[in-house]
Design a protein around this motif. Structure first.
Motif, PDB file in Angstrom:
ATOM      1  N   THR A  57       0.852  -1.107  -0.088  1.00 28.68           N
ATOM      2  CA  THR A  57      -0.082   0.111  -0.077  1.00 28.68           C
ATOM      3  C   THR A  57       0.930   1.391   0.089  1.00 28.68           C
ATOM      4  O   THR A  57       0.719   2.181  -0.604  1.00 28.68           O
ATOM      5  CB  THR A  57      -1.016  -0.038   1.374  1.00 28.68           C
ATOM      6  N   ARG A  58       2.153   1.329   0.620  1.00 33.10           N
ATOM      7  CA  ARG A  58       3.020   2.383   0.632  1.00 33.10           C
ATOM      8  C   ARG A  58       3.377   2.436  -0.558  1.00 33.10           C
ATOM      9  O   ARG A  58       3.436   3.793  -1.312  1.00 33.10           O
ATOM     10  CB  ARG A  58       3.900   2.153   1.750  1.00 33.10           C
ATOM     11  N   GLU A  59       3.850   1.554  -1.371  1.00 36.64           N
ATOM     12  CA  GLU A  59       4.242   1.712  -2.620  1.00 36.64           C
ATOM     13  C   GLU A  59       3.149   2.289  -3.579  1.00 36.64           C
ATOM     14  O   GLU A  59       3.476   3.211  -4.636  1.00 36.64           O
ATOM     15  CB  GLU A  59       4.811   0.133  -3.256  1.00 36.64           C
ATOM     16  N   TRP A  60       2.070   1.781  -3.576  1.00 36.75           N
ATOM     17  CA  TRP A  60       0.931   2.027  -4.252  1.00 36.75           C
ATOM     18  C   TRP A  60       0.760   3.498  -4.269  1.00 36.75           C
ATOM     19  O   TRP A  60       0.282   4.128  -5.074  1.00 36.75           O
ATOM     20  CB  TRP A  60      -0.356   1.241  -3.972  1.00 36.75           C
ATOM     21  N   TRP A  61       0.621   3.980  -3.020  1.00 43.67           N
ATOM     22  CA  TRP A  61       0.460   5.455  -2.445  1.00 43.67           C
ATOM     23  C   TRP A  61       1.391   6.282  -3.128  1.00 43.67           C
ATOM     24  O   TRP A  61       1.180   7.432  -3.761  1.00 43.67           O
ATOM     25  CB  TRP A  61       0.407   5.564  -1.162  1.00 43.67           C
ATOM     26  N   GLN A  62       2.698   6.136  -3.052  1.00 41.25           N
ATOM     27  CA  GLN A  62       3.709   6.739  -3.786  1.00 41.25           C
ATOM     28  C   GLN A  62       3.686   6.803  -5.260  1.00 41.25           C
ATOM     29  O   GLN A  62       3.994   7.842  -5.977  1.00 41.25           O
ATOM     30  CB  GLN A  62       5.260   6.071  -3.289  1.00 41.25           C
ATOM     31  N   THR A  63       3.217   5.550  -5.777  1.00 37.28           N
ATOM     32  CA  THR A  63       2.799   5.676  -7.427  1.00 37.28           C
ATOM     33  C   THR A  63       1.869   6.696  -7.806  1.00 37.28           C
ATOM     34  O   THR A  63       1.731   7.438  -8.816  1.00 37.28           O
ATOM     35  CB  THR A  63       2.410   4.314  -7.698  1.00 37.28           C
ATOM     36  N   TRP A  64       0.844   6.855  -6.892  1.00 38.38           N
ATOM     37  CA  TRP A  64      -0.054   7.746  -7.048  1.00 38.38           C
ATOM     38  C   TRP A  64       0.430   9.307  -6.746  1.00 38.38           C
ATOM     39  O   TRP A  64       0.017  10.402  -7.568  1.00 38.38           O
ATOM     40  CB  TRP A  64      -1.340   7.742  -6.108  1.00 38.38           C
ATOM     41  N   VAL A  65       1.224   9.591  -5.684  1.00 42.89           N
ATOM     42  CA  VAL A  65       1.897  10.839  -5.533  1.00 42.89           C
ATOM     43  C   VAL A  65       2.470  11.331  -6.508  1.00 42.89           C
ATOM     44  O   VAL A  65       2.441  12.379  -6.941  1.00 42.89           O
ATOM     45  CB  VAL A  65       2.683  10.526  -4.194  1.00 42.89           C
ATOM     46  N   ASP A  66       3.368  10.515  -7.297  1.00 44.01           N
ATOM     47  CA  ASP A  66       4.120  10.658  -8.355  1.00 44.01           C
ATOM     48  C   ASP A  66       3.513  10.705  -9.742  1.00 44.01           C
ATOM     49  O   ASP A  66       4.034  11.319 -10.744  1.00 44.01           O
ATOM     50  CB  ASP A  66       5.245   9.646  -8.514  1.00 44.01           C
ATOM     51  N   SER A  67       2.326  10.290  -9.896  1.00 39.89           N
ATOM     52  CA  SER A  67       1.544  10.232 -11.031  1.00 39.89           C
ATOM     53  C   SER A  67       1.200  11.702 -11.383  1.00 39.89           C
ATOM     54  O   SER A  67       0.831  12.424 -10.630  1.00 39.89           O
ATOM     55  CB  SER A  67       0.220   9.237 -10.638  1.00 39.89           C
ATOM     56  N   PRO A  68       0.997  11.909 -13.037  1.00 39.52           N
ATOM     57  CA  PRO A  68       0.626  12.949 -13.457  1.00 39.52           C
ATOM     58  C   PRO A  68      -0.888  13.256 -13.216  1.00 39.52           C
ATOM     59  O   PRO A  68      -1.412  14.375 -13.152  1.00 39.52           O
ATOM     60  CB  PRO A  68       0.744  12.998 -14.898  1.00 39.52           C
ATOM     61  N   LEU A  69      -1.577  12.383 -12.933  1.00 40.48           N
ATOM     62  CA  LEU A  69      -3.081  12.327 -12.516  1.00 40.48           C
ATOM     63  C   LEU A  69      -3.201  13.108 -11.275  1.00 40.48           C
ATOM     64  O   LEU A  69      -4.119  13.959 -11.151  1.00 40.48           O
ATOM     65  CB  LEU A  69      -3.759  10.910 -12.376  1.00 40.48           C
ATOM     66  N   SER A  70      -2.596  13.102 -10.262  1.00 37.52           N
ATOM     67  CA  SER A  70      -2.445  13.628  -9.015  1.00 37.52           C
ATOM     68  C   SER A  70      -2.295  15.068  -8.950  1.00 37.52           C
ATOM     69  O   SER A  70      -2.600  16.138  -8.150  1.00 37.52           O
ATOM     70  CB  SER A  70      -1.438  13.057  -7.997  1.00 37.52           C
ATOM     71  N   ASP A  71      -1.857  15.654 -10.274  1.00 37.00           N
ATOM     72  CA  ASP A  71      -1.559  17.101 -10.169  1.00 37.00           C
ATOM     73  C   ASP A  71      -2.748  17.962 -10.445  1.00 37.00           C
ATOM     74  O   ASP A  71      -2.934  19.069 -10.272  1.00 37.00           O
ATOM     75  CB  ASP A  71      -0.863  17.324 -11.630  1.00 37.00           C
ATOM     76  N   HIS A  72      -3.949  17.110 -10.776  1.00 38.10           N
ATOM     77  CA  HIS A  72      -5.334  17.654 -10.738  1.00 38.10           C
ATOM     78  C   HIS A  72      -6.313  17.265  -9.713  1.00 38.10           C
ATOM     79  O   HIS A  72      -7.190  17.528  -9.436  1.00 38.10           O
ATOM     80  CB  HIS A  72      -5.953  16.995 -12.173  1.00 38.10           C
ATOM     81  N   PHE A  73      -5.526  16.770  -8.510  1.00 38.18           N
ATOM     82  CA  PHE A  73      -6.370  16.415  -7.387  1.00 38.18           C
ATOM     83  C   PHE A  73      -6.481  17.645  -6.513  1.00 38.18           C
ATOM     84  O   PHE A  73      -5.639  18.285  -5.959  1.00 38.18           O
ATOM     85  CB  PHE A  73      -5.591  15.286  -6.513  1.00 38.18           C
ATOM     86  N   MET A  74      -7.837  17.922  -5.805  1.00 42.17           N
ATOM     87  CA  MET A  74      -8.007  18.811  -4.851  1.00 42.17           C
ATOM     88  C   MET A  74      -7.992  18.390  -3.625  1.00 42.17           C
ATOM     89  O   MET A  74      -7.559  16.928  -3.507  1.00 42.17           O
ATOM     90  CB  MET A  74      -9.322  19.663  -5.361  1.00 42.17           C
ATOM     91  N   ALA A  75      -8.102  18.858  -2.693  1.00 41.48           N
ATOM     92  CA  ALA A  75      -8.165  18.388  -1.140  1.00 41.48           C
ATOM     93  C   ALA A  75      -9.163  17.190  -1.081  1.00 41.48           C
ATOM     94  O   ALA A  75      -8.902  16.227  -0.517  1.00 41.48           O
ATOM     95  CB  ALA A  75      -8.200  19.637  -0.026  1.00 41.48           C
ATOM     96  N   VAL A  76     -10.106  17.623  -1.434  1.00 39.09           N
ATOM     97  CA  VAL A  76     -11.362  16.402  -1.232  1.00 39.09           C
ATOM     98  C   VAL A  76     -11.138  15.296  -2.051  1.00 39.09           C
ATOM     99  O   VAL A  76     -11.194  14.177  -1.524  1.00 39.09           O
ATOM    100  CB  VAL A  76     -12.583  16.954  -1.943  1.00 39.09           C
TER     101      VAL A  76
END
Length: 162
Positions: A57-76
């Protein structure tokens, strides 16, 4: 199998221009930084114990943090994603019932090619990856026809006998 159904059609491409029954709401977008996976306690056998995130899960989370998709995430979005991390952890801790919820939540976040297509997310570098050759890899039109020149006088079929 549960799912979301087809994505709605772009209103500008509809044959009928009926007004949407529900008006669209526009909000101000504010990018949010990814939070760390939180430390917290859970109750186990009547005692509060520190929750340990599975390494996967820690690896999965880091993949999301590094993903260009997360550039569009708001706080919610990150809050929803933290809940999804808990489902992911349950799945990797052996809870087979968490898999269906994880699949739905990851689809909402755009984790697969299919879900990104449904969400109308495209990758910008895809246009340049094939060097203008198209999906087949065949030479471009410029490469095939770049040496052709028009006939003098612009007459097609010159050389016919009359």
């Amino acid at each position: 199998m549960a799912g979301m159904g087809p994505a709605p059609k772009d209103p500008s491409r509809r044959a009928r221009r009926n007004k949407d029954p529900i008006p669209q709401t526009t909000i101000r977008w504010e990018r949010a930084e990814a939070p760390e996976l939180p430390e917290f306690r859970i109750e186990r056998d009547g005692e509060l114990v520190e929750f340990v995130w599975p390494e996967r899960t820690r690896e999965w989370w880091q993949t999301w943090v590094d993903s260009p998709l997360s550039d569009h995430f708001m706080a919610v979005d990150w809050e929803f994603h933290l809940g999804t991390a808990l489902v992911h952890a349950r799945h990797w801790q052996g809870d087979r019932y968490a898999a269906a919820e994880l699949r739905l939540r990851e689809a909402q976040l755009g984790a697969t090619l299919e879900s990104r297509a449904r969400l109308r997310i495209v990758t910008a570098e895809a246009d340049n990856a094939d060097e203008g050759r198209g999906a087949s890899g065949a030479p471009s039109a410029k490469e095939r026809y770049g040496q052709l020149r028009s006939l003098p006088g612009g007459q097609a079929g010159a050389g016919k006998s009359t």
